[in-house]
Design a protein around this motif. Structure first.
Motif, PDB file in Angstrom:
ATOM      1  N   GLU A  27      41.946  43.357  31.565  1.00  0.00           N
ATOM      2  CA  GLU A  27      42.605  42.815  32.795  1.00  0.00           C
ATOM      3  C   GLU A  27      43.743  44.078  33.387  1.00  0.00           C
ATOM      4  N   LEU A  28      43.972  44.945  32.787  1.00  0.00           N
ATOM      5  CA  LEU A  28      44.697  46.061  33.532  1.00  0.00           C
ATOM      6  C   LEU A  28      43.787  46.663  34.404  1.00  0.00           C
ATOM      7  N   VAL A  29      42.380  47.039  33.865  1.00  0.00           N
ATOM      8  CA  VAL A  29      41.440  47.813  34.808  1.00  0.00           C
ATOM      9  C   VAL A  29      41.224  47.110  36.096  1.00  0.00           C
ATOM     10  N   ASP A  30      40.919  45.691  36.068  1.00  0.00           N
ATOM     11  CA  ASP A  30      40.838  44.911  36.990  1.00  0.00           C
ATOM     12  C   ASP A  30      41.888  45.029  38.124  1.00  0.00           C
ATOM     13  N   SER A  31      43.226  44.745  37.661  1.00  0.00           N
ATOM     14  CA  SER A  31      44.494  44.837  38.619  1.00  0.00           C
ATOM     15  C   SER A  31      44.670  46.280  39.234  1.00  0.00           C
ATOM     16  N   LEU A  32      44.233  47.488  38.416  1.00  0.00           N
ATOM     17  CA  LEU A  32      44.367  48.687  39.213  1.00  0.00           C
ATOM     18  C   LEU A  32      43.256  48.828  40.196  1.00  0.00           C
ATOM     19  N   SER A  33      42.140  48.118  40.122  1.00  0.00           N
ATOM     20  CA  SER A  33      41.072  48.042  41.125  1.00  0.00           C
ATOM     21  C   SER A  33      41.568  47.363  42.458  1.00  0.00           C
ATOM     22  N   GLU A  34      42.178  46.149  42.195  1.00  0.00           N
ATOM     23  CA  GLU A  34      42.671  45.360  42.929  1.00  0.00           C
ATOM     24  C   GLU A  34      43.774  46.333  43.804  1.00  0.00           C
ATOM     25  N   LEU A  35      44.741  46.965  43.108  1.00  0.00           N
ATOM     26  CA  LEU A  35      45.880  47.739  43.796  1.00  0.00           C
ATOM     27  C   LEU A  35      45.308  48.645  44.611  1.00  0.00           C
ATOM     28  N   LEU A  36      44.300  49.616  44.175  1.00  0.00           N
ATOM     29  CA  LEU A  36      43.930  50.507  44.486  1.00  0.00           C
ATOM     30  C   LEU A  36      42.816  50.115  45.944  1.00  0.00           C
ATOM     31  N   GLY A  37      42.173  49.075  45.680  1.00  0.00           N
ATOM     32  CA  GLY A  37      41.425  48.626  46.870  1.00  0.00           C
ATOM     33  C   GLY A  37      42.282  48.290  48.111  1.00  0.00           C
TER      34      GLY A  37
END
Length: 309
Positions: free
Chosen positions: A245-255
């Motif tokens: 869930e953290l990895v997914d959130s970081l991906s969304e923020l970076l995108g």
């Protein structure tokens, strides 16, 4: 200078002499500190580009650096090696520094130089030799030992004095999450590194929707400016089940950030080098790594873009 008695001064100097080894800076940071930032000033001096930035900044602090530190026998660029800034649980701060300066010489000069004597009083804070500022409540200086000093809020300096005398008082080194991250990550190479402790208070001002970032307990960050430019943020979650869930959130923020700066060519090139990594357990990080020449070119491109605005 408002002098103490000769006996008191002798006591202060004797204390400093008896503690002539350099203190471990982290051992003087309270266990419940919210933020810790370490700057390897000696590493900055060894990089010509970073040194030029430092030289450009110092004139802005002429009053504090030239008129106080230099007259007190301390060259802040060469005599101070490491600087550690922290904010405690009450949002009060202190700065710790170690190096090759001589606290005894500094105290002696503080008694004789008229400029210093007008601004500081030689005294004791938290049982440590100290220069109490008559002008700024956050500019008090204590000498932990002959090569370690601290300045900041009076109450925090009192705490540092207690911790230096009583090793049973818990420091940040007894914070299990902090020490776990120290073992896992490289803090020797970066010129700048730090740690932010997470909790509800960190997110109240952001008001973001619930995401994997809510589960972060501590985030380490590091900045290296050498043959490569490296910027990384590494976050720890409490349970392995929270990692994806953290990895997914970081991906969304970076995108989202990439889309936001898409029109800024230099920034886009920097973010094109950003990757998200995880250890398949409890750590996830965002890393930007690129050759220093390409990073410098990107900065120049960003500067050109801003000049047009």
């Amino acid at each position: 200078m408002k002098h103490k008695s000769t006996l008191a001064l002798v006591f202060l100097f004797a204390f400093v002499c008896a503690s002539s080894f350099a203190a471990e800076l982290l051992s003087l940071v309270p266990h419940d500190a919210n933020l810790v930032v370490n700057l390897g000033l000696n590493k900055v001096v060894n990089r010509p580009e970073l040194r030029s930035v430092l030289d450009a900044l110092l004139p802005a602090y002429e009053a504090s650096f030239d008129s106080v530190f230099t007259k007190a026998g301390i060259n802040p660029v060469y005599d101070i090696h490491n600087v550690l800034f922290f904010i405690d649980k009450d949002d009060k701060f202190a700065v710790l520094a170690d190096g090759s300066f001589d606290a005894i010489k500094t105290c002696e000069l503080a008694q004789t130089d008229p400029d210093i004597s007008r601004a500081f009083t030689l005294t004791a804070i938290g049982g440590l030799p100290a220069l109490k500022s008559e002008l700024d409540s956050n500019a008090n200086v204590v000498f932990v030992d002959q090569q370690t000093l601290a300045f900041g809020d009076m109450s925090v300096l009192e705490k540092i004095g207690e911790m230096s005398a009583n090793k049973n008082i818990k420091s940040i080194q007894s914070n299990r999450m902090f020490t776990y991250m120290l073992r896992k990550l490289d803090t020797d190479t970066p010129q700048l590194w730090g740690a932010a402790m997470s909790g509800k208070k960190w997110f109240t001002a952001i008001n973001t929707p619930k995401s994997g970032i809510d589960n972060v307990r501590i985030t380490f960050f590091g900045l290296t400016y050498d043959e490569d430019f490296i910027l990384d943020f590494t976050s720890l979650v409490a349970r392995n089940s929270q990692l994806q869930e953290l990895v997914d959130s970081l991906s969304e923020l970076l995108g989202g950030f990439k889309a936001y700066v898409a029109s800024v060519e230099g920034m886009s090139k920097i973010l094109d080098n950003a990757v998200i990594q995880d250890n398949r357990e409890n750590l996830a990080r965002v890393v930007i790594k690129m050759p220093i020449e390409k990073f410098t070119a990107s900065l120049l491109s960003i500067g050109a873009y801003l000049d047009k605005k």
